[in-house]
Design a protein around this motif. Sequence first.
Motif, mmCIF file in Angstrom:
data_model
loop_
_atom_site.group_PDB
_atom_site.id
_atom_site.type_symbol
_atom_site.label_atom_id
_atom_site.label_comp_id
_atom_site.label_asym_id
_atom_site.label_seq_id
_atom_site.Cartn_x
_atom_site.Cartn_y
_atom_site.Cartn_z
ATOM 1 N N UNK A 39 -7.828 -3.456 4.668
ATOM 2 C CA UNK A 39 -7.905 -2.172 5.360
ATOM 3 C C UNK A 39 -7.481 -2.325 6.814
ATOM 4 N N UNK A 96 -4.039 0.370 -4.092
ATOM 5 C CA UNK A 96 -5.280 0.605 -3.363
ATOM 6 C C UNK A 96 -5.683 -0.667 -2.614
ATOM 7 N N UNK A 97 -6.479 -0.461 -1.576
ATOM 8 C CA UNK A 97 -6.926 -1.607 -0.768
ATOM 9 C C UNK A 97 -7.533 -2.708 -1.626
ATOM 10 N N UNK A 103 -11.539 -6.779 0.993
ATOM 11 C CA UNK A 103 -11.040 -5.409 1.073
ATOM 12 C C UNK A 103 -10.985 -4.948 2.522
ATOM 13 N N UNK A 114 0.815 -1.215 0.000
ATOM 14 C CA UNK A 114 0.000 0.000 0.000
ATOM 15 C C UNK A 114 0.850 1.267 0.000
ATOM 16 N N UNK A 115 1.750 1.374 0.946
ATOM 17 C CA UNK A 115 2.510 2.615 1.104
ATOM 18 C C UNK A 115 3.626 2.774 0.066
ATOM 19 N N UNK A 119 4.232 0.647 -2.882
ATOM 20 C CA UNK A 119 3.843 0.416 -4.276
ATOM 21 C C UNK A 119 2.608 1.225 -4.653
#
Lengths: 174, 302
Positions: free
Chosen positions: A157, A141-142, A153, A135-136, A138
């Motif tokens: 999260x 999105x979730x 999802x 997530x951070x 690359x």
Amino acid sequence: MTKDKLLNKNCCDQSIFSKLHDKHAKDLHDFIYYKFGEQFNPKDKVQQAFLKLWENCKKITPDKAKSYLFSVANNTTLNVIKHEKVILKYESNTKSNNSDHQDPQFLLEEKEYMDKYQNALSKLTEEKRAAFLLNRVEGKKHKEIAKILGISRKAVEKRIYTALKQLRKEIHEI
Amino acid sequence: MKPDKEILIKKWLNDELSPEEFEMFKKLDKYEEYIKISDRAKHFKAPHYNQKVEFEKLNFATSSQKKSSNLKVFKYVAAVAAIAIIAFTLFQTLNTTTNLQSFATSTAKTKSVQLPDQSKVSLNANSNLTYNKDEWYKERQLQLNGEALFKVKKGQKFVVNTAYANVEVLGTVFNVKSRDYIFEVSCFEGSVKVYLKGQSYVLKPKDNLVIDHENILITQFSSAQPDWKTNKTIIDSKSLDIVLKEFQNYYDVNFDASNIDTSTIYSGSFSHNDLKIALNSITLPLGYTYTKQGNTIILSNQ
């Protein structure tokens, strides 16, 4: 439709195989890297997974290929791993900035911060670390991560959020 | 409505914050820490994955199975290889009868031989040892002509065939001397069975069997290893002609004994290292002298 066509085919076709590689290889590599670290050779694991897919191409339809690749790579890595501490390398900050003008005090603090960060990351569970960094770093999105990992999802999260909280606690409070 | 902290953070983590929500997120007390963690995470980026290079590698690995034509070629190659292997094995099996291992020593030379079962043989001078390599595991059997010390690994029976007798053991240390003028077996460890002229003789440690004028004698000895292993020959009451024959195993010489009586009985020993001393130790006690002409030693009365 093309999709139906795809479903009837297996992965033995070179062009399909090549497309599968384009589509999944990088994600698979990043996933294995963030989850297990570098010492288990993520690139080799990706290679092995694709080779296995090729060997068994008659049995696997392209839509099943992704989850097959991920479980093969994951399992082959787990086979060699003895749950060692995962230490991810960080790129030193000084490289990107014009280091000449940087305050040594700042550099030292930055180094300390990154060491703490590294340690905190190594303490995360594999699942949380992989999700958080996908997530951070690359910028996924979730929903994308959920697809990659084959989980909901909501679960993604939750993993990322708890990873962030845990990291903050480790880095800033201790 | 004021969304709670957790929802704000989760939305931030998925880039879903509206501008107003972002303002609220900025006001969270840990805001800067979160931003810093998120920012620094990028330093942990995975090494670059070169999709093209990696796929090329993969292509190389899969290409062998890719083409059916390749497969056909492979089938032919495999068939040829299989035929070659079968032919080779057949050749090997048919060839067993001639697959003999031979070891020989010349005058004054000794040799150590390791057998396939880790048994060891020390071959004394002027001796010859032969065994069939392929039959070895079925039957430990060898041919000896001369003298050798055997250290046999425990296992199935181990047979030494000689012109005089068959010496059979299970696992032991023993010496066999089988020359045209003498036959002698000495047992150092374990037990040894000697089949001789339809009879069998069991030797215990320190037993020595010798054929003396057609008589079979079993005597005791005390040495820990055969005399030749200490580079000398010990002789107990043997006629001089036998001594001289024995002597020639260690020195490359001929004897001219026409002037003396070779039936004289000799007891003593001679060294294998020095011709002069060895000749003296034989001739002096018997009251003979010798002169040396080239390779010939002429013995005469004093």
